[in-house]
Design an enzyme around this catalytic site. Structure first.
Site: not given
Ligand SMILES: *Cc1c(COP(=O)(O)O)cnc(C)c1O
Length: 380
Positions: A46, A98, A170, A195
């Protein structure tokens, strides 16, 4: 060294064995030399794990940051950053943030005394008008989901700093191959590695990258204390995926541009949302701050109904109807009934998410097949 070279050679060979692929250190704990002395700085996974550390160092280097933290998901990364806040602090966020970020701010952090304001950041002046001495973070996504709105990172960083706030970006939708917010003045970068970073639809992960050492110390403490860390296998899969990030992003951009141009001319299509189209509101800002326009394209239909969108989405053969984005294969989704299902229609409509809006994550297939697939699905 150029980005494309750096990314292929992102991880040094394993120090112990010379393995060119970082080993998956699938272990919870590490044998110690004495109760207060470890062999190589590792005691418990961890807190630290060599495979995770390789992924953290890699993503930090790609974003041009000094410190990286790998988390169990994008939301775990967002949560780590939000835990830097104290009761009484305020977050000024892009209004079509998001959905998960909106949810955690308005249903979890609100209970701990953190307030949030949501503004249209595509006009930077709105940020200057919204921030105050209470503002601790300005939270940006550019492009946004699903209407791909663009905000000026450099201008907004200056506005955040003017009131002593930090700018968090982000960067999930573009990845460091196309946009590096820290170089544009942002303080913290957050990623859903689920992603583009991992890119193959097989990992759930997240990252936080930053330069400030004192803030990194606090994040390290939160990361270890909260425990939402990325597992060794998922760290390895992310490293495996990221080596082709540059190449993938080039192809995503190329294909998305052709798809957007095709859609813009189609008689059944109403609006096309793609930062690469000269008609996009902030096309010039996208051109200035991005290394490409990305792989996401959204469009609405002249028949602006959920039924018409459903017809399209159940007719495609190549585009897979699924949540998520950024994979090598093309994905299509329907925000109104999927990602934005819990958003009231009035709110959804106000940010441009019409009933017929379809979001495409354009993959790296042959673009002729993608366009033919869209063309056939629109005939139905
Ligand atoms: C998918 C996404 C998230 C969240 O990510 P997870 O891996 O699903 O928790 C945050 N910000 C954006 C822009 C996203 O597309």
């Amino acid at each position: 060294m150029k980005f494309q070279t750096k990314i292929v050679h992102i991880t040094p060979a394993d120090e112990l064995t010379g393995a060119i692929s970082t080993p998956i250190y699938q272990t919870s704990s590490y044998q110690q030399l004495s109760p207060d002395n470890t062999k190589a700085g590792f005691a418990y996974t961890r807190t630290a794990n060599p495979t995770r550390k390789a992924a953290e160092d890699a993503i930090a280097a790609l974003e041009g940051g000094r410190f990286g933290f790998a988390c169990a998901s994008g939301m775990a990364a967002t949560d780590c950053v939000l835990k830097l806040l104290n009761a009484g602090d305020e977050v000024v966020s892009v209004n079509d943030v998001y959905g998960g970020t909106y949810r955690i701010l308005t249903t979890v952090y609100n209970r701990f005394g953190v307030t949030s304001k949501f503004v249209d950041t595509t006009d930077a002046q709105n940020v200057a008008d919204a921030v105050s001495a209470k503002t601790r973070f300005v939270w940006l996504e550019t492009p946004t989901n699903p209407t791909l709105k663009i905000s000026d990172i450099q201008a907004i960083a200056a506005m955040a700093h003017a009131v002593g706030a930090l700018l968090v970006v982000d960067n999930t939708f573009l990845s460091p191959a196309l946009q590096r917010p820290l170089e544009l003045g942002a303080d913290i970068v957050v990623h859903s590695a689920t992603k583009y970073l991992s890119g193959h639809g097989d990992v759930l992960g997240g990252f936080v990258v930053l330069n400030d050492e004192a803030l990194a110390e606090q994040l390290k403490y939160i990361h270890n204390t909260s425990g939402g860390v990325l597992a060794p296998l998922d760290s390895w899969l992310t490293l495996r995926g990221v080596r082709t990030l540059s190449l993938r992003m080039q192809k995503h951009c190329e294909n998305a541009t052709k798809v957007a141009e095709f859609l813009a001319k189609h008689p059944k299509v109403d609006k096309v949302y793609f930062p690469g189209l000269p008609t996009h509101k902030n096309h010039d800002i996208a051109k200035k701050q991005q290394g490409g326009f990305g792989g996401m394209v959204s469009f609405s239909l002249k028949d602006d109904t959920i039924a018409a969108a459903t017809k399209f989405l159940t007719s495609t053969q190549v585009f897979i109807l699924a949540e998520s984005l950024g994979d090598v294969f093309s994905l299509a989704s329907h925000p109104a009934t999927m990602t934005h299902k819990s958003t009231p229609p009035e709110v959804r409509h106000a940010t441009g998410t019409q009933d017929s809006l379809i979001r495409l994550s354009v993959g790296i297939e042959d673009v002729d097949d993608l366009i033919e697939d869209i063309e056939k699905a629109l005939l139905n």
